[in-house]
Every structure is written in C-alpha cells, then in structure tokens.
Design a protein around this motif. Structure first.
Motif, PDB file in Angstrom:
ATOM      1  N   ASP A   1       0.818  -1.221   0.000  1.00 11.35           N
ATOM      2  CA  ASP A   1       0.000   0.000   0.000  1.00 11.35           C
ATOM      3  C   ASP A   1       0.850   1.269   0.000  1.00 11.35           C
ATOM      4  O   ASP A   1       0.329   2.380   0.067  1.00 11.35           O
ATOM      5  CB  ASP A   1      -0.962   0.012   1.189  1.00 11.35           C
ATOM      6  CG  ASP A   1      -0.256   0.047   2.544  1.00 11.35           C
ATOM      7  OD1 ASP A   1       0.991   0.063   2.580  1.00 11.35           O
ATOM      8  OD2 ASP A   1      -0.955   0.062   3.581  1.00 11.35           O
ATOM      9  N   GLY A   2       2.165   1.111  -0.062  1.00 11.07           N
ATOM     10  CA  GLY A   2       3.074   2.253  -0.133  1.00 11.07           C
ATOM     11  C   GLY A   2       3.634   2.692   1.202  1.00 11.07           C
ATOM     12  O   GLY A   2       4.555   3.522   1.246  1.00 11.07           O
ATOM     13  N   GLU A   3       3.106   2.167   2.313  1.00 11.65           N
ATOM     14  CA  GLU A   3       3.549   2.565   3.649  1.00 11.65           C
ATOM     15  C   GLU A   3       4.913   1.961   3.976  1.00 11.65           C
ATOM     16  O   GLU A   3       5.179   0.782   3.730  1.00 11.65           O
ATOM     17  CB  GLU A   3       2.541   2.093   4.686  1.00 11.65           C
ATOM     18  CG  GLU A   3       2.787   2.606   6.082  1.00 11.65           C
ATOM     19  CD  GLU A   3       2.275   4.014   6.310  1.00 11.65           C
ATOM     20  OE1 GLU A   3       2.740   4.665   7.265  1.00 11.65           O
ATOM     21  OE2 GLU A   3       1.399   4.469   5.536  1.00 11.65           O
ATOM     22  N   ILE A   4       5.801   2.790   4.547  1.00 16.96           N
ATOM     23  CA  ILE A   4       7.103   2.320   5.028  1.00 16.96           C
ATOM     24  C   ILE A   4       6.962   1.951   6.499  1.00 16.96           C
ATOM     25  O   ILE A   4       6.447   2.747   7.292  1.00 16.96           O
ATOM     26  CB  ILE A   4       8.184   3.404   4.878  1.00 16.96           C
ATOM     27  CG1 ILE A   4       8.256   3.931   3.449  1.00 16.96           C
ATOM     28  CG2 ILE A   4       9.540   2.870   5.318  1.00 16.96           C
ATOM     29  CD1 ILE A   4       9.069   5.204   3.316  1.00 16.96           C
ATOM     30  N   VAL A   5       7.422   0.762   6.869  1.00 18.86           N
ATOM     31  CA  VAL A   5       7.361   0.319   8.258  1.00 18.86           C
ATOM     32  C   VAL A   5       8.782   0.048   8.747  1.00 18.86           C
ATOM     33  O   VAL A   5       9.523  -0.738   8.140  1.00 18.86           O
ATOM     34  CB  VAL A   5       6.500  -0.951   8.421  1.00 18.86           C
ATOM     35  CG1 VAL A   5       6.448  -1.373   9.888  1.00 18.86           C
ATOM     36  CG2 VAL A   5       5.099  -0.709   7.886  1.00 18.86           C
TER      37      VAL A   5
END
Length: 272
Positions: A246-250
């Motif tokens: 979804d494009g989120e960096i974790v």
C-alpha cells in the motif's frame, strides 16, 4: 523553575525528551534547544524532542537538531517516544501523522509514504531523482527521496571508506538543496541487507538515523537492488525496513530509556 526530562536513544542516536502533554512547558526556541544539546555545557543529545497535546492525533512531537534547527521527522525519536508512551499511538509531526506500536524487537513505526518528486525533496531545479546527474568527488548519481524529511543516498562499495566528516556538510549545504539535506552512503551486501552511514543535517555524523534507513532502503528498492524487506545496519546497530504494497514504510527496531532528571534553564544560560 525546574523542568523534567527523559534521556533516551535509538541505536545510539540520543534524545532529550520534554513531555508537555499534560503540563505546559516554557517557550522553546533554537537557542534553548542548542543549549540543552551541547555535550560539554548542556545535557547533551543529537536531538531535543518536545511533546505537546494535539487535536489531530494522540499527541504532537516537535524535533530540534543539536544546532537548534527544527526538522520534520525522526524515526529513531519516534521509536523512543513510542516506548515512553507504552502503547500504540498516532503522532503528529511537521512531516505528517505517523503511528507507533510495541513490536517484537522493539517499536514498530509506520513512517508514511515516500515522495520522489524533485520539488518535494526539495531540489533547486527539476531532475531525475532516481539517478541524479550530479557528483561530489567520488560520490555520484545519487537517489533523492523524502520520507517526512529529505534524503540523498549514494550507493558505494564501502561506506566506511568515505570521508563523511568532510563531504557530509559539503553536500548538506549545497545550493541544490534549498532546505538542506540528509546525506546517506550505503552498500548493498545482499538482497535483504544494506550497510549505511548517515550525515544528518543539523546534527552531523550519527550512530543511527531511522529516516535515513527508510530512505536508503526505499532508494535501493526503487533501483531493484534489494527486495521489499531489508535489514539496514548502521554503526549503532540494525533496523528492519519494509515497504508494504500500500506504499507505507514500516520501520522496526529498539529504543532505550537511559535516565531521567530535571534541570533549571538558568543553569544553561537560558532566560525564560
């Protein structure tokens, strides 16, 4: 008056945290932050972190570098503050709202989505941010990415062979970067492993930089050098970075509380 503080660090990137979520703090400015951060005459830190109430999130976090300049985001500080909070939180920053939560291996932080547009870095003029046609001596063709704050990443054979004490400030203050820039030199050692050193704008060469680890991992992924889950090893230790579909960096890694204390601003020449 005396002000309570908590000294914390993430992989050696150290912070003074002032908690104003429930009690008012005195006005803060660049001189206040720089005085506290001084390692000879102050408490000493890479960044001063100040917590305030927020009407958009659980609380608001302001971040001041050792030179007193205020910046948008700091991944290591977010993990430290997440540890201090002790439970999942939405945190308002100048770079947007990010979330933190306890996780195996420390604190996990959702850092938002990266931006590669030249004017979002920002750069002084348009160019390809995935292979910038620029060089500083042996450092050539970097990637630029904004992960809440701006980074430029150079992929090299050996990050420890680069004279970062000299080249870091040269690149940080280059006119190409009107908001200044964080400088990363990295070596890809496997499809899931990167070695990294970071020169932070306003703080200098640090033992760890959470946003730098995120930016470097994303830059390597965009170039097809690594997979979407990597371990980034900095001088202070490793961070795990994942780029979700979804494009989120974790980012996941440790945070540590060192000690607590209090100070009188007058002891550091701060007039309130």
């Amino acid at each position: 008056m005396r002000i309570d503080f908590t000294k914390m660090h993430g992989l050696g990137n150290d912070f003074i945290v002032l908690d104003g979520r429930e009690g008012a703090l005195p006005p803060l400015d660049a001189a206040f932050a720089a005085a506290l951060a001084d390692r000879h005459t102050g408490i000493g830190c890479d960044q001063l972190i100040v917590l305030h109430p927020s009407d958009r999130a659980d609380f608001r976090m302001r971040i001041y570098n050792a030179d007193g300049s205020e910046v948008e985001a700091c991944g290591n500080a977010t993990r430290a503050v997440g540890l201090l909070h002790g439970r999942p939180a939405r945190i308002e920053t100048l770079g947007g709202i990010i979330t933190s939560s306890p996780a195996q291996g420390g604190i996990s932080v959702e850092m938002g989505t990266p931006s590669f547009d030249w004017d979002a870095i920002p750069l002084a003029f348009a160019m390809d941010t995935q292979a910038m046609p620029v060089a500083w001596e042996a450092l050539v063709n970097p990637v630029a990415v904004n992960v809440g704050n701006p980074h430029v990443i150079f992929f090299v054979a050996d990050p420890y062979a680069i004279d970062m004490a000299r080249l870091g400030p040269m690149i940080e203050t280059d006119p190409l970067f009107p908001a200044r820039i964080n400088v990363n030199v990295a070596a890809v050692t496997a499809r899931d492993a990167i070695t990294l050193r970071v020169w932070e704008r306003g703080a200098g060469l640090t033992r760890a930089c959470g946003t730098g680890a995120c930016a470097t991992a994303i830059g390597a992924m965009k170039r097809g050098l690594v997979d979407r889950r990597v371990t980034v090893t900095l001088p202070g230790g490793p961070l795990k970075i994942a780029w979700r579909e979804d494009g989120e960096i974790v980012m996941t890694g440790p945070a540590t509380e060192s000690f607590r204390g209090s100070f009188d601003p007058a002891d550091f020449g701060i007039a309130l």
